[in-house]
Design a protein around this motif. Structure first.
Motif, PDB file in Angstrom:
ATOM      1  N   PHE A   1       0.830  -1.196   0.000  1.00  0.00           N
ATOM      2  CA  PHE A   1       0.000   0.000   0.000  1.00  0.00           C
ATOM      3  C   PHE A   1       0.873   1.258   0.000  1.00  0.00           C
ATOM      4  O   PHE A   1       0.680   2.168  -0.811  1.00  0.00           O
ATOM      5  CB  PHE A   1      -0.925  -0.003   1.221  1.00  0.00           C
ATOM      6  CG  PHE A   1      -1.719   1.256   1.376  1.00  0.00           C
ATOM      7  CD1 PHE A   1      -2.832   1.484   0.601  1.00  0.00           C
ATOM      8  CD2 PHE A   1      -1.346   2.229   2.290  1.00  0.00           C
ATOM      9  CE1 PHE A   1      -3.566   2.658   0.735  1.00  0.00           C
ATOM     10  CE2 PHE A   1      -2.064   3.393   2.433  1.00  0.00           C
ATOM     11  CZ  PHE A   1      -3.175   3.607   1.648  1.00  0.00           C
ATOM     12  N   ALA A   2       1.854   1.302   0.894  1.00  0.00           N
ATOM     13  CA  ALA A   2       2.704   2.490   1.010  1.00  0.00           C
ATOM     14  C   ALA A   2       3.486   2.738  -0.274  1.00  0.00           C
ATOM     15  O   ALA A   2       3.550   3.864  -0.768  1.00  0.00           O
ATOM     16  CB  ALA A   2       3.654   2.341   2.195  1.00  0.00           C
ATOM     17  N   VAL A   3       4.080   1.695  -0.837  1.00  0.00           N
ATOM     18  CA  VAL A   3       4.868   1.860  -2.068  1.00  0.00           C
ATOM     19  C   VAL A   3       3.982   2.323  -3.215  1.00  0.00           C
ATOM     20  O   VAL A   3       4.332   3.260  -3.945  1.00  0.00           O
ATOM     21  CB  VAL A   3       5.618   0.557  -2.419  1.00  0.00           C
ATOM     22  CG1 VAL A   3       6.196   0.617  -3.822  1.00  0.00           C
ATOM     23  CG2 VAL A   3       6.722   0.290  -1.407  1.00  0.00           C
ATOM     24  N   SER A   4       2.828   1.689  -3.393  1.00  0.00           N
ATOM     25  CA  SER A   4       1.969   2.072  -4.514  1.00  0.00           C
ATOM     26  C   SER A   4       1.479   3.510  -4.386  1.00  0.00           C
ATOM     27  O   SER A   4       1.442   4.257  -5.371  1.00  0.00           O
ATOM     28  CB  SER A   4       0.786   1.113  -4.645  1.00  0.00           C
ATOM     29  OG  SER A   4      -0.109   1.262  -3.566  1.00  0.00           O
ATOM     30  N   GLU A   5       1.132   3.920  -3.181  1.00  0.00           N
ATOM     31  CA  GLU A   5       0.654   5.287  -2.988  1.00  0.00           C
ATOM     32  C   GLU A   5       1.777   6.309  -3.152  1.00  0.00           C
ATOM     33  O   GLU A   5       1.565   7.392  -3.706  1.00  0.00           O
ATOM     34  CB  GLU A   5      -0.012   5.433  -1.624  1.00  0.00           C
ATOM     35  CG  GLU A   5      -1.299   4.645  -1.491  1.00  0.00           C
ATOM     36  CD  GLU A   5      -2.348   5.067  -2.516  1.00  0.00           C
ATOM     37  OE1 GLU A   5      -2.539   6.274  -2.735  1.00  0.00           O
ATOM     38  OE2 GLU A   5      -2.982   4.165  -3.075  1.00  0.00           O
ATOM     39  N   LEU A   6       2.959   5.992  -2.680  1.00  0.00           N
ATOM     40  CA  LEU A   6       4.091   6.918  -2.839  1.00  0.00           C
ATOM     41  C   LEU A   6       4.493   7.062  -4.304  1.00  0.00           C
ATOM     42  O   LEU A   6       4.827   8.161  -4.752  1.00  0.00           O
ATOM     43  CB  LEU A   6       5.276   6.471  -1.984  1.00  0.00           C
ATOM     44  CG  LEU A   6       5.069   6.628  -0.477  1.00  0.00           C
ATOM     45  CD1 LEU A   6       6.204   5.953   0.290  1.00  0.00           C
ATOM     46  CD2 LEU A   6       4.948   8.092  -0.094  1.00  0.00           C
ATOM     47  N   VAL A   7       4.450   5.967  -5.046  1.00  0.00           N
ATOM     48  CA  VAL A   7       4.748   6.044  -6.481  1.00  0.00           C
ATOM     49  C   VAL A   7       3.697   6.891  -7.180  1.00  0.00           C
ATOM     50  O   VAL A   7       4.025   7.740  -8.021  1.00  0.00           O
ATOM     51  CB  VAL A   7       4.856   4.637  -7.105  1.00  0.00           C
ATOM     52  CG1 VAL A   7       4.867   4.698  -8.623  1.00  0.00           C
ATOM     53  CG2 VAL A   7       6.103   3.930  -6.596  1.00  0.00           C
ATOM     54  N   ASP A   8       2.429   6.686  -6.842  1.00  0.00           N
ATOM     55  CA  ASP A   8       1.376   7.506  -7.427  1.00  0.00           C
ATOM     56  C   ASP A   8       1.602   8.983  -7.121  1.00  0.00           C
ATOM     57  O   ASP A   8       1.483   9.830  -8.000  1.00  0.00           O
ATOM     58  CB  ASP A   8       0.003   7.081  -6.922  1.00  0.00           C
ATOM     59  CG  ASP A   8      -1.083   7.962  -7.505  1.00  0.00           C
ATOM     60  OD1 ASP A   8      -1.405   7.792  -8.698  1.00  0.00           O
ATOM     61  OD2 ASP A   8      -1.586   8.849  -6.779  1.00  0.00           O
ATOM     62  N   LEU A   9       1.943   9.286  -5.886  1.00  0.00           N
ATOM     63  CA  LEU A   9       2.201  10.670  -5.483  1.00  0.00           C
ATOM     64  C   LEU A   9       3.359  11.256  -6.288  1.00  0.00           C
ATOM     65  O   LEU A   9       3.274  12.381  -6.785  1.00  0.00           O
ATOM     66  CB  LEU A   9       2.518  10.722  -3.986  1.00  0.00           C
ATOM     67  CG  LEU A   9       2.740  12.085  -3.367  1.00  0.00           C
ATOM     68  CD1 LEU A   9       1.456  12.894  -3.378  1.00  0.00           C
ATOM     69  CD2 LEU A   9       3.251  11.940  -1.945  1.00  0.00           C
ATOM     70  N   ALA A  10       4.418  10.488  -6.454  1.00  0.00           N
ATOM     71  CA  ALA A  10       5.596  10.972  -7.184  1.00  0.00           C
ATOM     72  C   ALA A  10       5.322  11.177  -8.669  1.00  0.00           C
ATOM     73  O   ALA A  10       5.925  12.039  -9.306  1.00  0.00           O
ATOM     74  CB  ALA A  10       6.754   9.992  -7.007  1.00  0.00           C
ATOM     75  N   VAL A  11       4.401  10.413  -9.222  1.00  0.00           N
ATOM     76  CA  VAL A  11       4.089  10.530 -10.652  1.00  0.00           C
ATOM     77  C   VAL A  11       2.987  11.555 -10.897  1.00  0.00           C
ATOM     78  O   VAL A  11       3.056  12.343 -11.829  1.00  0.00           O
ATOM     79  CB  VAL A  11       3.692   9.151 -11.224  1.00  0.00           C
ATOM     80  CG1 VAL A  11       3.139   9.267 -12.627  1.00  0.00           C
ATOM     81  CG2 VAL A  11       4.884   8.208 -11.191  1.00  0.00           C
TER      82      VAL A  11
END
Length: 84
Positions: free
Chosen positions: A52-62
């Motif tokens: 969850f954390a990785v997917s959300e952080l990647v979304d935020l960064a993109v």
């Protein structure tokens, strides 16, 4: 059912991010990851929280750089190809 609501989930998350900003979004990501850890055995909870954390952080960064460039690109709509 999850596939039906995925588009809605992504749209709501991006609208929330636009409304409250990146700092509050990061806090919500941390809270969501922590809540993931409360619903299953420790090994599964850790994997779920990490995913969850990785997917959300990647979304935020993109999402943020794309949104600044083009809102249509940020929500995943194809942009017209420009000839050079």
């Amino acid at each position: 059912m999850g596939a039906l609501f995925a588009g809605l989930t992504f749209t709501v998350r991006d609208l929330l991010q636009d409304a409250v900003g990146a700092r509050t979004t990061l806090l919500a990501i941390a809270l969501g990851a922590a809540l993931s850890g409360l619903v299953a055995e420790p090994r599964i909870a850790l994997a779920s929280a990490a995913a969850f954390a990785v997917s959300e952080l990647v979304d935020l960064a993109v999402y943020i750089p794309l949104r600044d460039r083009s809102r249509l690109a940020a929500v995943g709509l194809p942009l017209p190809i420009r000839s050079r």
